[in-house]
Design a protein around this motif. Structure first.
Motif, mmCIF file in Angstrom:
data_model
loop_
_atom_site.group_PDB
_atom_site.id
_atom_site.type_symbol
_atom_site.label_atom_id
_atom_site.label_comp_id
_atom_site.label_asym_id
_atom_site.label_seq_id
_atom_site.Cartn_x
_atom_site.Cartn_y
_atom_site.Cartn_z
ATOM 1 N N TYR A 247 0.834 -1.174 0.022
ATOM 2 C CA TYR A 247 0.054 0.189 0.047
ATOM 3 C C TYR A 247 0.865 1.382 0.099
ATOM 4 N N ASP A 248 0.497 2.123 -0.923
ATOM 5 C CA ASP A 248 1.273 3.457 -1.118
ATOM 6 C C ASP A 248 0.132 4.441 -1.485
ATOM 7 N N PRO A 249 -0.295 5.320 -0.879
ATOM 8 C CA PRO A 249 -1.370 6.143 -1.488
ATOM 9 C C PRO A 249 -1.076 7.057 -2.380
ATOM 10 N N GLN B 89 1.565 6.423 -8.247
ATOM 11 C CA GLN B 89 0.976 7.147 -9.439
ATOM 12 C C GLN B 89 -0.117 6.256 -9.965
ATOM 13 N N ASP B 90 0.035 5.172 -10.225
ATOM 14 C CA ASP B 90 -1.324 4.210 -10.564
ATOM 15 C C ASP B 90 -2.154 3.911 -9.684
ATOM 16 N N PHE B 91 -2.098 2.667 -9.257
ATOM 17 C CA PHE B 91 -3.106 2.248 -8.101
ATOM 18 C C PHE B 91 -2.146 1.860 -6.885
#
Length: 90
Positions: free
Chosen positions: A33-35, A38-40
Motif C-alpha cells: 500500500y502506497d497512497p 501514481q497508478d493504483f
C-alpha cells in the motif's frame, strides 16, 4: 460555551483518529500500500483485499458521519438555546 467548544474539538479529534487508524490498517494489512503511488495504491495481488478494506472503511465512515452529525446538531441546539436565554429580558 467552553463545553460546546470542547465537544466540537472532540468530534474533530474523533474524525482525525478515524483517518489515522484506517491509514495504519491499510499499511498493516496491505504491505504494498502506497497512497501516493501514481497508478493504483496496491500491487495487483492485493487488489481484492484493498477493495474489501475500502468497503469496510466506507461502512464505518458512514456510521461515524452519523455520530458526528448528531454531535454537531446537539452542540448547535445547545448554543442556540444559550443565545436565546441570553437574549431574554430580565
Amino acid at each position: 460555551m467552553n463545553t460546546a467548544v470542547e465537544r466540537l474539538r472532540n468530534l474533530v479529534a474523533d474524525v482525525t483518529t478515524f483517518e489515522e487508524e484506517w491509514e495504519d490498517k491499510f499499511r498493516t494489512e496491505l504491505p504494498s500500500y502506497d497512497p501516493n503511488r501514481q497508478d493504483f495504491p496496491v500491487d495487483p495481488d492485493e487488489e481484492e483485499s484493498y477493495y474489501t478494506l475500502c468497503a469496510d472503511r466506507a461502512a464505518k465512515a458512514r456510521d461515524q458521519l452519523h455520530r458526528v452529525t448528531i454531535g454537531i446538531e446537539a452542540v448547535a441546539r445547545e448554543l442556540t438555546d444559550t443565545v436565546a436565554e441570553a437574549d431574554q429580558p430580565g
